[in-house]
Write a protein that holds these residues in place. Structure first.
Motif, mmCIF file in Angstrom:
data_model
loop_
_atom_site.group_PDB
_atom_site.id
_atom_site.type_symbol
_atom_site.label_atom_id
_atom_site.label_comp_id
_atom_site.label_asym_id
_atom_site.label_seq_id
_atom_site.Cartn_x
_atom_site.Cartn_y
_atom_site.Cartn_z
ATOM 1 N N SER A 110 0.851 -1.192 0.000
ATOM 2 C CA SER A 110 0.000 0.000 0.000
ATOM 3 C C SER A 110 0.884 1.238 0.000
ATOM 4 C CB SER A 110 -0.945 0.013 1.216
ATOM 5 O OG SER A 110 -0.203 0.076 2.418
ATOM 6 N N ALA A 111 0.299 2.359 -0.400
ATOM 7 C CA ALA A 111 1.019 3.640 -0.457
ATOM 8 C C ALA A 111 0.054 4.753 -0.121
ATOM 9 C CB ALA A 111 1.634 3.855 -1.841
ATOM 10 N N ASN A 112 0.562 5.810 0.509
ATOM 11 C CA ASN A 112 -0.315 6.938 0.827
ATOM 12 C C ASN A 112 -0.345 7.926 -0.347
ATOM 13 O OD1 ASN A 112 2.224 8.103 1.013
ATOM 14 N ND2 ASN A 112 1.750 9.280 2.860
ATOM 15 N N PRO A 113 -1.277 8.883 -0.355
ATOM 16 C CA PRO A 113 -1.379 9.828 -1.473
ATOM 17 C C PRO A 113 -0.112 10.634 -1.721
ATOM 18 C CG PRO A 113 -3.380 9.901 -0.132
ATOM 19 C CD PRO A 113 -2.397 9.046 0.597
ATOM 20 N N SER A 114 0.647 10.944 -0.667
ATOM 21 C CA SER A 114 1.882 11.714 -0.868
ATOM 22 C C SER A 114 2.900 10.921 -1.678
ATOM 23 C CB SER A 114 2.478 12.097 0.487
ATOM 24 O OG SER A 114 1.620 12.979 1.187
ATOM 25 N N ALA A 115 2.945 9.608 -1.478
ATOM 26 C CA ALA A 115 3.852 8.779 -2.276
ATOM 27 C C ALA A 115 3.456 8.809 -3.742
ATOM 28 C CB ALA A 115 3.851 7.349 -1.744
ATOM 29 N N ALA A 116 2.136 8.756 -4.007
ATOM 30 C CA ALA A 116 1.672 8.833 -5.396
ATOM 31 C C ALA A 116 2.026 10.180 -6.016
ATOM 32 C CB ALA A 116 0.164 8.600 -5.445
ATOM 33 N N ARG A 117 1.916 11.255 -5.230
ATOM 34 C CA ARG A 117 2.251 12.582 -5.755
ATOM 35 C C ARG A 117 3.743 12.690 -6.058
ATOM 36 N NH1 ARG A 117 4.562 16.435 -3.147
ATOM 37 N NH2 ARG A 117 4.096 15.465 -1.121
ATOM 38 N N ILE A 118 4.584 12.218 -5.147
ATOM 39 C CA ILE A 118 6.031 12.302 -5.351
ATOM 40 C C ILE A 118 6.461 11.489 -6.563
ATOM 41 C CG2 ILE A 118 8.263 11.677 -4.342
ATOM 42 C CD1 ILE A 118 7.063 12.346 -1.599
ATOM 43 N N LEU A 119 5.863 10.307 -6.741
ATOM 44 C CA LEU A 119 6.243 9.420 -7.831
ATOM 45 C C LEU A 119 5.508 9.713 -9.132
ATOM 46 C CD1 LEU A 119 6.419 6.088 -5.803
ATOM 47 C CD2 LEU A 119 8.330 7.503 -6.580
ATOM 48 N N GLY A 120 4.578 10.680 -9.103
ATOM 49 C CA GLY A 120 3.920 11.113 -10.338
ATOM 50 C C GLY A 120 2.913 10.129 -10.887
ATOM 51 N N VAL A 121 2.258 9.344 -10.031
ATOM 52 C CA VAL A 121 1.212 8.432 -10.482
ATOM 53 C C VAL A 121 -0.144 8.991 -10.062
ATOM 54 C CG1 VAL A 121 2.721 6.426 -10.385
ATOM 55 C CG2 VAL A 121 1.356 7.015 -8.389
ATOM 56 N N GLU A 122 -1.197 8.575 -10.788
ATOM 57 C CA GLU A 122 -2.515 9.146 -10.529
ATOM 58 C C GLU A 122 -3.109 8.644 -9.228
ATOM 59 O OE1 GLU A 122 -5.037 8.448 -13.827
ATOM 60 O OE2 GLU A 122 -3.847 9.649 -15.245
ATOM 61 N N ARG A 123 -2.950 7.336 -8.964
ATOM 62 C CA ARG A 123 -3.560 6.749 -7.773
ATOM 63 C C ARG A 123 -2.525 5.951 -6.998
ATOM 64 N NH1 ARG A 123 -7.936 2.903 -9.718
ATOM 65 N NH2 ARG A 123 -6.137 2.260 -10.972
ATOM 66 N N SER A 124 -2.762 5.832 -5.704
ATOM 67 C CA SER A 124 -1.862 5.029 -4.879
ATOM 68 C C SER A 124 -1.914 3.564 -5.288
ATOM 69 C CB SER A 124 -2.240 5.185 -3.401
ATOM 70 O OG SER A 124 -2.175 6.535 -2.991
ATOM 71 N N ASP A 125 -3.078 3.112 -5.761
ATOM 72 C CA ASP A 125 -3.211 1.709 -6.158
ATOM 73 C C ASP A 125 -2.308 1.350 -7.329
ATOM 74 O OD1 ASP A 125 -5.070 1.457 -4.166
ATOM 75 O OD2 ASP A 125 -6.812 1.657 -5.480
ATOM 76 N N ASP A 126 -1.873 2.362 -8.106
ATOM 77 C CA ASP A 126 -0.993 2.069 -9.242
ATOM 78 C C ASP A 126 0.367 1.547 -8.783
ATOM 79 O OD1 ASP A 126 -3.002 2.949 -10.886
ATOM 80 O OD2 ASP A 126 -2.196 4.971 -11.107
ATOM 81 N N LEU A 127 0.710 1.764 -7.516
ATOM 82 C CA LEU A 127 1.990 1.300 -6.990
ATOM 83 C C LEU A 127 1.900 -0.078 -6.345
ATOM 84 C CD1 LEU A 127 3.080 4.640 -5.293
ATOM 85 C CD2 LEU A 127 3.912 3.743 -7.464
ATOM 86 N N THR A 128 0.673 -0.535 -6.076
ATOM 87 C CA THR A 128 0.483 -1.806 -5.389
ATOM 88 C C THR A 128 1.029 -2.961 -6.226
ATOM 89 O OG1 THR A 128 -1.503 -0.926 -4.331
ATOM 90 C CG2 THR A 128 -1.216 -3.313 -4.310
ATOM 91 N N GLY A 129 1.784 -3.832 -5.573
ATOM 92 C CA GLY A 129 2.351 -4.995 -6.239
ATOM 93 C C GLY A 129 3.664 -4.739 -6.957
ATOM 94 N N MET A 130 4.174 -3.513 -6.911
ATOM 95 C CA MET A 130 5.412 -3.179 -7.611
ATOM 96 C C MET A 130 6.615 -3.628 -6.797
ATOM 97 S SD MET A 130 6.643 0.562 -9.047
ATOM 98 C CE MET A 130 5.145 0.732 -10.017
ATOM 99 N N GLY A 131 7.492 -4.413 -7.430
ATOM 100 C CA GLY A 131 8.702 -4.880 -6.780
ATOM 101 C C GLY A 131 9.867 -3.937 -7.007
ATOM 102 N N PRO A 132 11.013 -4.203 -6.373
ATOM 103 C CA PRO A 132 12.159 -3.291 -6.497
ATOM 104 C C PRO A 132 12.687 -3.191 -7.922
ATOM 105 C CG PRO A 132 12.780 -5.301 -5.330
ATOM 106 C CD PRO A 132 11.298 -5.314 -5.448
#
Length: 428
Positions: A110-132
């Protein structure tokens, strides 16, 4: 998998404890009801038919009371659980830093909205499941010196080894967006103190603006050092020539005077810029004839640099601080001298168009317009200090600084200031 089973085991034990507590309360309540009501019923009623009817009514009442008690108890427990989850979610969502929670499989859970803003993605869910590895391919995490951060070196991955790795500064490159400077830290997550690592929490602090301020400060000092070095070198050379009697006295004195003037103007610009940055600069505006101010600046700069040609087409009146406006005008003329091609003139024109007073400086630049702006940003030749001072003073006076490139090539830098209409005193 072992970590996942451990975390599920802890959650199962906690849920069983809550369920046992609920069951115990209901069991004790039901036993007390049956014992107390049966004793009272058999002590006051002797008719078997009446006893049967009362027991039937008592049983239905028990069922209704049991359902109501179960509902109340379950509602209270689920409300506390939901409130705790909502509070935790709101707390994480309100954090200004980016927070990434990694699961036992070392991917983002999971990721909070600030992480989505810093990484330039629209939603926090877009980061879910992403590995290193996928994170590295998408955002190109690197150290400030340009070295790519290997996925296994991420602080979030090192946290799975049970350590609290030291934070580091890194650069992110979100697709289609400028680089982002972050300070990254992480810590392991354990279900119980001393237990195995079940996950990791990674925090990204966006320090891009701080880094930009640091770069601006470094450019400022580089600009000041570069601008001071040239006139000091010239002064030293002329003093050597005077000592050795290899240069005419008048020529050397004129050069020394010009270089001392440059140092004096640069010192004024540095002090003014410091006051602007600290908010200590105070203007003392008054009504003034702009032509007199321009004429005074032209005479001062003619002694400093040859090749300044002035034309006066109007006599606009403005409302401003004469000392600071004169300083800004001298700085802008100095910038034009630095930018111009050697041996060419700088043409100054004072004009009034509509309700604007325009002081234009036209010259043939030594480099093209784009490169000149790049040099300004880099702070070479003192332009970084001068341009900051000019723009700040003109903006504080209500004006603007404009630049226009013409064929030739020719470049025109214009200082525009709002004028006071003629006859304004009578209208008051």
């Amino acid at each position: 998998m072992a970590s996942a089973r451990s975390m599920k085991g802890v959650a199962a034990r906690r849920s069983r404890m809550i369920a046992l507590r609920v069951a115990a309360i209901l069991l004790l309540g039901g036993m007390a009801w049956i014992l107390v009501t049966d004793v009272l019923l058999y002590s006051i009623v002797n008719d078997p038919g009446l006893i049967a009817r009362v027991e039937t009514a008592k049983g239905w009442f028990f069922v209704a009371a049991f359902v109501l008690a179960g509902f109340k108890l379950t509602s209270r427990l689920t409300h506390e659980l939901a409130l705790s989850e909502a509070t935790n979610a709101a707390l994480v969502a309100s954090i200004a830093d980016g927070v990434l929670l990694l699961g036992p499989d070392r991917t983002i859970a999971s990721a909070n909205p600030s992480a989505a803003r810093i990484l330039g993605v629209e939603r926090s869910d877009d980061l879910t499941g992403m590995g290193p590895e996928e994170f590295s391919r998408r955002f190109h995490l690197s150290f400030p010196d340009g070295r790519i951060v290997a996925p296994r070196e991420y602080v979030s991955q090192r946290a799975f080894d049970g350590e609290v790795p030291p934070p580091y500064k890194a650069l992110l490159y979100p697709p289609g967006r400028p680089e982002v400077v972050i300070r990254s830290s992480a810590a392991p997550v354990r279900a119980a103190p001393g237990g195995p690592v079940e996950g990791a929490v990674s925090v990204m602090c966006d320090i891009t603006e701080i880094e930009h301020l640091e770069r601006t400060r470094n450019q400022f000092f580089a600009s000041a050092a570069h601008a001071l070095k040239t006139p000091i070198s010239v002064i030293k050379a002329q003093l050597y020539l005077l000592r050795s009697s290899l240069s005419p006295m008048e020529h050397s004195l004129a050069i020394l005077e010009r270089q001392c003037g440059k140092i004096d103007r640069l010192s004024d610009d540095l002090l003014t810029l410091l006051r602007i940055r600290t908010g200590a600069l105070r203007l003392r505006p008054e009504e003034l004839e702009l032509r007199e101010l321009v004429d005074e600046a032209v005479r001062a700069m003619e002694n400093a640099e040859p090749g300044l040609v002035a034309h006066y087409r109007a006599r606009p009146r403005v409302f401003g601080d004469p000392e600071r406006l004169g300083q800004a005008l001298r700085a802008q003329i100095d910038i034009a001298f630095v930018r111009r091609r050697p041996g060419t003139d700088v043409e100054l024109v004072l004009d009034e168009v509509a309700d604007k007073a325009a002081i234009s400086l036209t010259y043939e630049p030594i480099v093209d317009d784009v490169e000149a702006d790049h040099l300004d940003d880099a702070g070479y030749g003192g332009l970084g200090v001068g341009t900051h001072v000019v723009e700040s003073i003109i903006h504080m006076t209500g004006g603007v600084v404009r630049t226009r490139t013409m064929p030739g090539p020719r470049r025109t830098d214009t200082l525009e200031l709002p004028t006071i209409p003629r006859g304004a005193d009578d209208e008051r």
